[in-house]
Scaffold this motif. Structure first.
Motif, PDB file in Angstrom:
ATOM      1  N   GLY A  35       4.781 -64.383  23.756  1.00  0.00           N
ATOM      2  CA  GLY A  35       5.667 -65.237  22.983  1.00  0.00           C
ATOM      3  C   GLY A  35       7.140 -64.891  23.108  1.00  0.00           C
ATOM      4  N   LEU A  36       7.962 -65.541  22.297  1.00  0.00           N
ATOM      5  CA  LEU A  36       9.426 -65.415  22.349  1.00  0.00           C
ATOM      6  C   LEU A  36       9.921 -64.505  21.228  1.00  0.00           C
ATOM      7  CD1 LEU A  36      12.246 -66.461  23.393  1.00  0.00           C
ATOM      8  CD2 LEU A  36      12.051 -68.213  21.614  1.00  0.00           C
ATOM      9  N   ARG A  37      10.777 -63.580  21.582  1.00  0.00           N
ATOM     10  CA  ARG A  37      11.492 -62.773  20.582  1.00  0.00           C
ATOM     11  C   ARG A  37      12.965 -63.177  20.668  1.00  0.00           C
ATOM     12  NH1 ARG A  37       9.669 -57.026  20.918  1.00  0.00           N
ATOM     13  NH2 ARG A  37       8.199 -57.632  19.297  1.00  0.00           N
ATOM     14  N   ALA A  38      13.410 -64.002  19.756  1.00  0.00           N
ATOM     15  CA  ALA A  38      14.748 -64.585  19.824  1.00  0.00           C
ATOM     16  C   ALA A  38      15.783 -63.654  19.190  1.00  0.00           C
ATOM     17  CB  ALA A  38      14.770 -65.941  19.127  1.00  0.00           C
ATOM     18  N   GLY A  39      16.942 -63.572  19.827  1.00  0.00           N
ATOM     19  CA  GLY A  39      18.056 -62.813  19.263  1.00  0.00           C
ATOM     20  C   GLY A  39      17.781 -61.331  19.140  1.00  0.00           C
ATOM     21  N   LEU A  40      17.070 -60.759  20.123  1.00  0.00           N
ATOM     22  CA  LEU A  40      16.810 -59.316  20.090  1.00  0.00           C
ATOM     23  C   LEU A  40      18.124 -58.546  20.074  1.00  0.00           C
ATOM     24  CD1 LEU A  40      14.739 -57.017  20.217  1.00  0.00           C
ATOM     25  CD2 LEU A  40      14.795 -57.199  22.710  1.00  0.00           C
ATOM     26  N   TYR A  60      26.795 -64.805  21.486  1.00  0.00           N
ATOM     27  CA  TYR A  60      25.922 -64.431  22.600  1.00  0.00           C
ATOM     28  C   TYR A  60      24.614 -63.875  22.047  1.00  0.00           C
ATOM     29  CZ  TYR A  60      30.170 -64.706  25.465  1.00  0.00           C
ATOM     30  OH  TYR A  60      31.312 -65.137  26.096  1.00  0.00           O
ATOM     31  N   TYR A  61      23.516 -64.278  22.648  1.00  0.00           N
ATOM     32  CA  TYR A  61      22.199 -63.801  22.248  1.00  0.00           C
ATOM     33  C   TYR A  61      21.385 -63.462  23.496  1.00  0.00           C
ATOM     34  CZ  TYR A  61      23.462 -66.178  17.905  1.00  0.00           C
ATOM     35  OH  TYR A  61      24.118 -66.592  16.771  1.00  0.00           O
ATOM     36  N   ILE A  62      20.519 -62.475  23.358  1.00  0.00           N
ATOM     37  CA  ILE A  62      19.578 -62.160  24.428  1.00  0.00           C
ATOM     38  C   ILE A  62      18.172 -62.218  23.848  1.00  0.00           C
ATOM     39  CG2 ILE A  62      18.762 -60.374  26.018  1.00  0.00           C
ATOM     40  CD1 ILE A  62      21.650 -59.521  26.385  1.00  0.00           C
ATOM     41  N   ASP A  63      17.343 -63.063  24.440  1.00  0.00           N
ATOM     42  CA  ASP A  63      15.964 -63.259  24.012  1.00  0.00           C
ATOM     43  C   ASP A  63      15.024 -62.659  25.056  1.00  0.00           C
ATOM     44  OD1 ASP A  63      17.238 -64.887  22.130  1.00  0.00           O
ATOM     45  OD2 ASP A  63      16.855 -66.704  23.315  1.00  0.00           O
ATOM     46  N   ALA A 108      13.677 -61.942  30.291  1.00  0.00           N
ATOM     47  CA  ALA A 108      14.735 -62.076  29.284  1.00  0.00           C
ATOM     48  C   ALA A 108      15.689 -63.182  29.702  1.00  0.00           C
ATOM     49  CB  ALA A 108      15.494 -60.758  29.123  1.00  0.00           C
ATOM     50  N   ARG A 109      16.297 -63.795  28.725  1.00  0.00           N
ATOM     51  CA  ARG A 109      17.313 -64.810  28.982  1.00  0.00           C
ATOM     52  C   ARG A 109      18.458 -64.633  27.997  1.00  0.00           C
ATOM     53  NH1 ARG A 109      13.093 -67.189  31.300  1.00  0.00           N
ATOM     54  NH2 ARG A 109      13.432 -68.610  33.044  1.00  0.00           N
ATOM     55  N   ALA A 110      19.640 -65.049  28.419  1.00  0.00           N
ATOM     56  CA  ALA A 110      20.823 -64.991  27.558  1.00  0.00           C
ATOM     57  C   ALA A 110      21.156 -66.398  27.084  1.00  0.00           C
ATOM     58  CB  ALA A 110      21.998 -64.400  28.326  1.00  0.00           C
TER      59      ALA A 110
END
Length: 354
Positions: free
Chosen positions: A49-54, A64-67, A106-108
């Motif tokens: 699954g997705l962990r948003a805004g780690l 800026y966010y990295i998921d 991971a994505r930004a």
């Protein structure tokens, strides 16, 4: 935005250690039978699954966010009613057999801060530069962008096609020991805040671009290399570190002396000889020959000077962002490219005295 090697900066482990298991229909598990049968049932736990805004941070106008994400089984009323359907939908059927592929990545994400004015596509691309700089500093290499997508104010999905200077290779093997620091060492918000402080003026932004632009770039001519690395070192000290009015030699010595003691001991730089030769090399290249002639045996002597200035400037930059000294020492000892440049620092002692 998907960036090569971004996942390795997150430290977000999704694959757990395999565990031996009991599975219905498998008897005598782990026993070698007379016909050669040996069945070893196991389970690989995956946190899908997705962990948003780690990780997150902001500049004056952009967030800026990295998921991180990992493969997860499809979840629909049909798959919940028929669990075997989950496996069927995740399985690839090839001529050589079936394949079940698990992946993490991971994505930004970036977006204007609340109440900020919307930005154009061009402005959006400009705001990617802090992330591209982060990847260069963290890996000491230029990393490509696999994909970029964006959304308009009306919610329409838009793909941005652009050339950012380096090709992406998401399916290529990554380097062992290729990451110098992670976002646990330098949090994203701290990185962005420090970057804003270092590039507070137009001259500082230019000097910063010169420093970061050298990461992953290898000039074909050593004279070009000398010119670029000395300009970057001088500009970074003068404009980003507010070094005032000093000679180039003094700037180089101050850059070196700002490194932690243990790091300097690992580099083993003969500082006065290094700074003197670096100034001479810059003048020799910039002016088509220096007034005081020095006999340079071959181009490799100039390469030793260029590589050592390049490395010391890079290490000073990392310290300004708060990278721990032990991470620098580890990179000097083990990073595939940094350890080569560290050897150049030792070779400074082989240059003749001025």
């Amino acid at each position: 935005m998907a960036l090569d090697d971004l996942y390795y900066l997150t430290g977000d482990g999704r694959f757990c250690a395999p565990q031996w298991a009991q599975i219905e229909g498998v008897t005598r598990a782990g026993e070698q039978q007379e016909d050669g049968t040996l069945l070893l049932p196991y389970i690989v736990p995956v946190i899908g699954g997705l962990r948003a805004g780690l990780f997150s941070g902001a500049t004056g106008d952009t967030e800026y966010y990295i998921d991180t994400y990992a493969t997860r089984p499809p979840a629909t009323p049909a798959t919940e009613a028929m669990p075997d359907l989950k496996l069927d939908m995740m399985t690839q059927r090839r001529r050589g057999g079936q394949r079940l592929e698990l992946s993490v990545g991971a994505r930004a994400r970036i977006r204007p801060v609340p109440d900020a004015s919307p930005c154009s596509a061009t402005e959006l691309l400009d705001r990617l530069s802090p992330l591209l700089g982060l990847m260069k500093l963290a890996t000491f290499a230029a990393r490509g962008v696999e994909s970029i997508s964006s959304e308009t104010l009306e919610g329409e999905q838009v793909s941005l096609l652009c050339h950012l200077g380096h090709l992406s290779a998401p399916d290529s093997p990554t380097e062992s020991g290729g990451v110098v620091f992670t976002l646990d060492d330098v949090p994203l918000d701290h990185f962005l805040r420090t970057l804003r402080e270092l590039t507070s003026t137009a001259q500082a932004r230019y000097a910063w671009n010169a420093v970061v632009g050298l990461v992953g770039h290898s000039p074909r001519m050593v004279e070009e290399h000398i010119s670029q690395v000395l300009a970057a070192a001088e500009g970074f000290h003068k404009w980003c570190l507010h070094g005032g009015s000093k000679t180039l030699k003094d700037r180089l010595i101050l850059l070196h002396d700002s490194l932690p003691k243990d790091v300097k001991e690992r580099l083993k730089v003969d500082v006065d000889r290094w700074a003197d030769w670096a100034v001479w090399a810059r003048n020799h290249v910039a002016h088509g020959g220096a007034d005081k002639y020095r006999d340079v045996v071959d181009f490799y002597q100039l390469k030793v000077i260029a590589d050592s200035v390049r490395l010391i400037t890079y290490l000073v930059v990392l310290r300004k962002f708060g990278v721990p000294a032990d991470k620098l020492e580890e990179a000097i000892a083990n990073h595939p490219r940094i350890r080569v440049l560290a050897h150049r620092c030792v070779e400074i002692g082989d240059l003749p005295m001025p």
